[in-house]
Scaffold this motif. Structure first.
Motif, PDB file in Angstrom:
ATOM      1  N   HIS A   5      41.746  42.746 161.376  1.00 14.07           N
ATOM      2  CA  HIS A   5      43.054  42.949 160.740  1.00 14.07           C
ATOM      3  C   HIS A   5      43.386  41.773 159.820  1.00 14.07           C
ATOM      4  O   HIS A   5      43.862  41.968 158.696  1.00 14.07           O
ATOM      5  CB  HIS A   5      44.150  43.125 161.785  1.00 14.07           C
ATOM      6  N   SER A  15      44.569  51.924 160.985  1.00 15.56           N
ATOM      7  CA  SER A  15      43.144  52.146 160.720  1.00 15.56           C
ATOM      8  C   SER A  15      42.261  51.208 161.519  1.00 15.56           C
ATOM      9  O   SER A  15      42.700  50.186 162.017  1.00 15.56           O
ATOM     10  CB  SER A  15      42.859  51.976 159.228  1.00 15.56           C
ATOM     11  N   GLU A  54      44.059  47.747 158.275  1.00 14.50           N
ATOM     12  CA  GLU A  54      45.481  47.853 157.954  1.00 14.50           C
ATOM     13  C   GLU A  54      46.119  48.997 158.734  1.00 14.50           C
ATOM     14  O   GLU A  54      45.466  49.997 159.015  1.00 14.50           O
ATOM     15  CB  GLU A  54      45.641  48.136 156.459  1.00 14.50           C
ATOM     16  N   ALA A  55      47.393  48.855 159.028  1.00 18.37           N
ATOM     17  CA  ALA A  55      48.177  49.906 159.676  1.00 18.37           C
ATOM     18  C   ALA A  55      47.438  50.389 160.931  1.00 18.37           C
ATOM     19  O   ALA A  55      47.007  49.579 161.747  1.00 18.37           O
ATOM     20  CB  ALA A  55      48.469  51.039 158.688  1.00 18.37           C
TER      21      ALA A  55
END
Lengths: 198, 198, 198, 198
Positions: D9, D18, D15-16
């Motif tokens: 990350h 995913s 991200e988010a």
């Protein structure tokens, strides 16, 4: 001065010995980063006090580009801080647009962080571009002459980067942050075959 | 050595086991990162002492590229530290310019952080480019031979990255920071259809 | 609000005074970043309470773009937070695709972080693009009208960036992170001569 | 698992919601990130224990892509950790090279961090590319079948990113770091009109 230099180094705009930073210290003096200092290792001892006439007023050798800073403070009493950054975007774009002598940044909302809005559109910024010169006194004279004829919020020197300023260190840093953002956008736009109007 | 390696890893120039770093330890010895160490997890135990003749002088196996470091220290008593970085820009440009055998970096003010100014323009840097070779002794011989004929401040190996040096760890790191900046600029310039003179 | 602004500033999506961030505070009020604040120096005192009708409910001047936030909260009771970011990718792509009035993002798995999957493929996102306007009330009316006709998860303003939202601050931030990732991908794809379907 | 997810990350590869990450827990079990968790806010409670047959062995819902992880652990007892990252480079290149079904990475020294050297050149890596599919069981069957026929060190799913593995979490992370570096290089090379051999 140290805070400004560290901010710009952390963002990759003052690698190795590049970049120089100053703050006005009264009507006829300035504090500026010393010559040849690595901006990744700068501390309080690396700041030098000189007159606006470049007379030394304390220990240390000022940046070789002190004449460029002093000329700006002399030209306008309202300037309180000057930042010269040396980013990838400013280096590459200043070379790319050198032939036209100016880089126009138009249609970007971010320009409002630097210049006032006058109509329905965000302000257009015109950054003069100067040929590089190892004689910084001669370079500062060419710059002063052109800025006296047409006001600008910042200028570029070819292959050498961006110089901007503001009434105090905080606003000068904000102008730098905003202009480096705009140069990063313009570099992307040029890659896509767009802008670089001039 | 550990500080140099961490600095370069933090900037993305020594991912995974790539990159190797050394410091001279007297006239005939060097300290170098060990073989196969992940530069994101390096600590003091991962540094190995060897002679300039590559004789082991302590526990651990030196980097497979120790011959490249030792050859530089043997060739010039003034070299105090050697950094081999492995960035995206150096990897891509070393492949792109491989056919011409040299990468020229001209017109960049940042070059002053590495080489002295001799005229009105910033110094021009010529980085020799060598074909990659898994036999690092043979590779170091080819490099030494060419550097003996024409001095350089750094060199590239194709698809493999940048090697630079300096009289002490601090200046070697500064040369690396400045050169990686210049390679990043050159990569942008090439994307825009510019430089890559050679 | 402060946490959202710092998150976006740290990622380079809210340089200088750009970007603005709000959170719903009950059915008819919102907390929003103040006008002209540098997002790198924001703190709790820089957050302003206003009604959804933009009536001031405490000290401070709200962002000039508060009408855009208020219009979103009025249009849908489920919206709990609104983020307006100002990244390089959103600035450049919003200009590039402005003529078509929409940016379509198709074939990206990351879209699942924002919209539900309905078939075998990840959802396709259509971001409306609006011409920039310094009159944010007029701009918010144009935006509300179009969003009322066709739902969207976010929109772009030309040369000005991305606005997205969610039921709470955490999910609004996640939508922003995912969309900024998708815009970064799309910018790369356009550089390679690919997507930018519209 | 948490350390791997935070590492990826922090580098912008998850991200988010995913990305998903797992570690083998004995011969027939694995620990994997939970479904729909924001990787920027992950903690120990967001890790789920399941059998290699995907039977739940504790609280929580595993990532929807758990079948892809389990298939790898079942196929090779030596696999100790699996990382699925979702970077800009892997997303863009997996779409660009999808038609040929494979991405070849040749001539890169960094490949030595992943595969053994067999001759005078660094190893060549061939990453199979699979069409994306929201049915992860069906997708895992297609992948297993192809990997059984020809060994690979990692694979790509179109518009969806990279999956790689290793005998333990540390080496799996090293493979990811090295492959993401190589994908970043390849993306630059393609921009310059080079590689993307396939």
């Amino acid at each position: 001065v140290v805070t400004l230099a560290r901010h710009c180094h952390a963002r990759g705009w003052a690698e190795a010995t590049s970049g120089n930073f100053s703050v006005r210290a009264g009507s006829d003096r300035l504090l500026i980063t010393a010559s040849g200092v690595d901006k990744g290792q700068l501390n309080e001892r690396d700041v030098v006090l000189v007159g606006l006439d470049l007379r030394p007023l304390g220990p240390g050798t000022p940046s070789a580009e002190a004449p460029l800073h002093a000329a700006l403070y002399r030209s306008d009493q309202r300037i309180g801080a000057v930042l010269h950054t040396h980013s990838v975007a400013s280096t590459v774009l200043s070379r790319r647009a050198a032939a036209s002598g100016v880089l126009r940044l138009a249609g970007y909302e971010m320009a409002k962080a630097i210049a006032p809005v006058t109509g329905g559109a965000p302000p257009e910024l015109c950054l003069p571009i100067f040929a590089n010169d190892q004689d910084s006194v001669a370079l500062s004279e060419r710059i002063s002459e052109r800025l006296a004829r047409s006001a600008a919020v910042a200028y570029l020197v070819e292959g050498h980067g961006l110089t901007t300023w503001g009434p105090d260190p905080e606003r000068a840093r904000r102008h730098t942050d905003a202009l480096e953002f705009l140069l990063a956008c313009e570099l992307e736009a040029v890659r896509l075959g767009g802008p670089l109007a001039s």
